[in-house]
Design an enzyme around this catalytic site. Structure first.
Site, short mmCIF file in Angstrom:
data_model
loop_
_atom_site.label_atom_id
_atom_site.label_comp_id
_atom_site.label_asym_id
_atom_site.label_seq_id
_atom_site.Cartn_x
_atom_site.Cartn_y
_atom_site.Cartn_z
N SER A 143 -4.34 4.98 4.81
CA SER A 143 -3.93 4.60 3.46
C SER A 143 -3.62 3.11 3.43
CB SER A 143 -2.67 5.39 3.06
OG SER A 143 -2.13 4.92 1.85
N TYR A 156 6.70 8.48 4.04
CA TYR A 156 5.24 8.50 4.09
C TYR A 156 4.70 7.16 4.59
CZ TYR A 156 0.38 8.83 2.47
OH TYR A 156 -0.99 8.83 2.40
N LYS A 160 2.45 6.44 7.96
CA LYS A 160 1.12 5.84 7.90
C LYS A 160 1.07 4.53 8.67
CE LYS A 160 -1.35 8.78 5.56
NZ LYS A 160 -2.46 9.49 6.21
N THR A 193 -4.99 13.67 -6.35
CA THR A 193 -4.86 14.89 -5.57
C THR A 193 -3.70 15.73 -6.11
OG1 THR A 193 -3.24 14.14 -3.94
CG2 THR A 193 -5.55 13.51 -3.57
#
Length: 339
Positions: A143, A156, A160, A193
Site C-alpha cells: 500500500s 494498519y 504495512k 473494497t
C-alpha cells in the site's frame, strides 16, 4: 486462457473480499487452480463458486493467517489436493479506524498479527515449498500507506511499513542465493473494497477510502501481472500512489501538516456510521450467520476502473526508451538548427 500445461496452482489469502476476491477471479479466468484462504466460510463458499464457474479448480480453506501453524497445515493440504504451489499472493488484513489513543493494545496487536505477521506466515509457508524446487513467485499486496502514514490508521500503517522492510530484506536474501524464487510487491492506492463496511471503526461517520478510489479489478490486474513478472522489485498502482510516494520523499513535513488538516475528514463520508456495522477484527463478518460481501465496497459510483499509471509502472523500460528517443531526437533537431 492459459493452456493445460501453463496452468498454475495459485494461493490467494484474504480471498473473500476486495482485492483478494477480484484476484482469485482473474487467476481462475486464466484456468489456474486457486486455493482461497480466509476466515469467513460464507464468503469462502461464494468465492469458490465463482472460481468453479470460471472453469477452474477451487480449494476454499478457512484459515486465520495470524496462526502460523494453521497456515502451514493449509499449505500442506493445498499441495496434496491441487499440486505444487506456483504462486502465493498475500492480501489478508484487518484494521481499526480510530485515533491511536482510542485503540486498545490487544486491538493494535491483532491488526499487526493479521496484516503483518499474516504476510510473514504466508511467505514462510510458500518459501518452505518453493526454495527446494527453486521455482515460484510470491506477491505481496502492499500500500502507499506502507510508505506514508495517515491519521486514524496507525495500526494498519505500522503493519504495512513493517511489510516494506520485510520485503526488502527477503528480496536481498533471495538475490544473494541466486534463487529462482522471486518476491515482488504491488503498492496499492485507495480501493473500493468491503473493508469500510466491516472493519472496527470508532469514527462518528461512515469510513471511506481517500479519493481517488479504484475498483478492485484494477488492483487484481496488477497482482496477476506481478505474478507473471515477479523479478521486478515493486509495482505502483494509481497516480495517487505515485504522487504520495514522491511527495513523501520530497516534502514529508509539508505532507504531515496537510494530512493533519485533511486526513480526518477525507476518510469519512457525511453519513453516520451504521449502528449495526459488523467488526471483523476478532470474528469474520462473512462467517456463519453473516453474508457474502463480494469484491466491491460502497463506492462504485466514485471509483475508477482503469489506471494509466499502472500501465506505465508495468512498462517503465519501454517508456524510458521512448523518452530517451524523444530527447535524443530533440537534441539532434536543435543541433541541426544551430549548425
Amino acid at each position: 486462457m492459459t493452456s493445460q500445461n501453463d496452468r498454475r496452482v495459485v494461493v490467494v489469502t484474504g480471498a473473500t473480499g476486495g482485492i483478494g476476491r477480484a484476484t482469485a477471479r482473474r487467476f481462475a479466468a486464466r484456468g489456474d487452480a486457486v486455493a482461497l484462504l480466509a476466515r469467513g466460510t460464507t464468503g469462502l463458499d461464494a468465492a469458490a463458486a465463482e472460481v468453479t464457474a470460471a472453469g477452474a479448480r477451487a480449494l476454499p480453506l478457512s484459515v486465520d493467517m495470524a496462526d502460523h501453524r494453521a497456515v502451514e497445515k493449509a499449505a500442506e493440504r493445498i499441495e496434496q489436493e491441487l499440486g505444487e504451489i506456483d504462486v502465493w499472493v498475500n492480501v489478508a488484513f484487518t484494521s481499526v479506524f480510530a485515533p491511536f489513543a482510542d485503540i486498545e493494545p490487544e486491538e493494535f496487536q491483532r491488526v499487526t498479527d493479521v496484516t503483518y505477521h499474516g504476510y510473514v506466515n504466508g511467505t514462510r509457508a510458500a518459501l518452505a515449498r518453493m526454495r527446494p524446487r527453486d521455482h515460484g513467485a510470491i506477491v505481496q499486496v502492499g500500500s502507499a500507506l506502507g510508505h506514508r502514514g495517515i491519521p486514524l490508521q496507525s495500526a494498519y500503517c505500522g503493519a504495512k511499513h513493517a511489510l516494506e522492510g520485510f520485503h526488502e530484506s527477503l528480496r536481498t536474501e533471495l538475490l544473494h542465493e541466486r534463487s529462482n524464487v522471486h518476491v515482488t510487491i504491488v503498492e496499492m492506492p485507495a480501493v473500493n473494497t468491503p473493508q469500510f463496511s466491516w472493519v472496527l471503526s470508532r469514527l462518528p461517520h461512515q469510513a471511506q477510502p481517500v479519493p481517488p478510489i479504484y475498483q478492485p479489478e484494477v488492483a487484481a490486474r496488477a497482482v496477476v501481472h506481478a505474478a507473471d513478472h515477479p523479478r521486478r522489485r515493486a509495482y505502483w498502482v494509481g497516480a495517487s500512489t505515485a504522487g504520495t510516494l514522491v511527495a513523501n520523499k520530497l516534502a514529508p513535513g509539508l505532507l504531515d501538516r496537510y494530512l493533519a488538516r485533511t486526513g480526518f475528514s477525507s476518510q469519512q463520508t457525511g453519513d453516520p456510521k451504521p449502528v449495526d456495522q459488523p467488526a471483523n477484527l476478532w470474528e469474520p463478518a462473512d462467517g456463519p450467520g453473516g453474508r457474502d460481501f463480494g469484491a466491491h465496497g460502497l463506492f462504485d459510483d466514485r471509483s475508477w476502473s482503469r489506471s494509466p499509471q499502472l500501465w506505465a509502472s508495468q512498462h517503465h523500460g519501454a517508456l524510458g526508451a521512448a523518452t530517451a528517443a524523444v530527447v535524443a531526437g530533440a537534441l539532434a533537431l536543435a543541433a541541426r538548427r544551430a549548425a
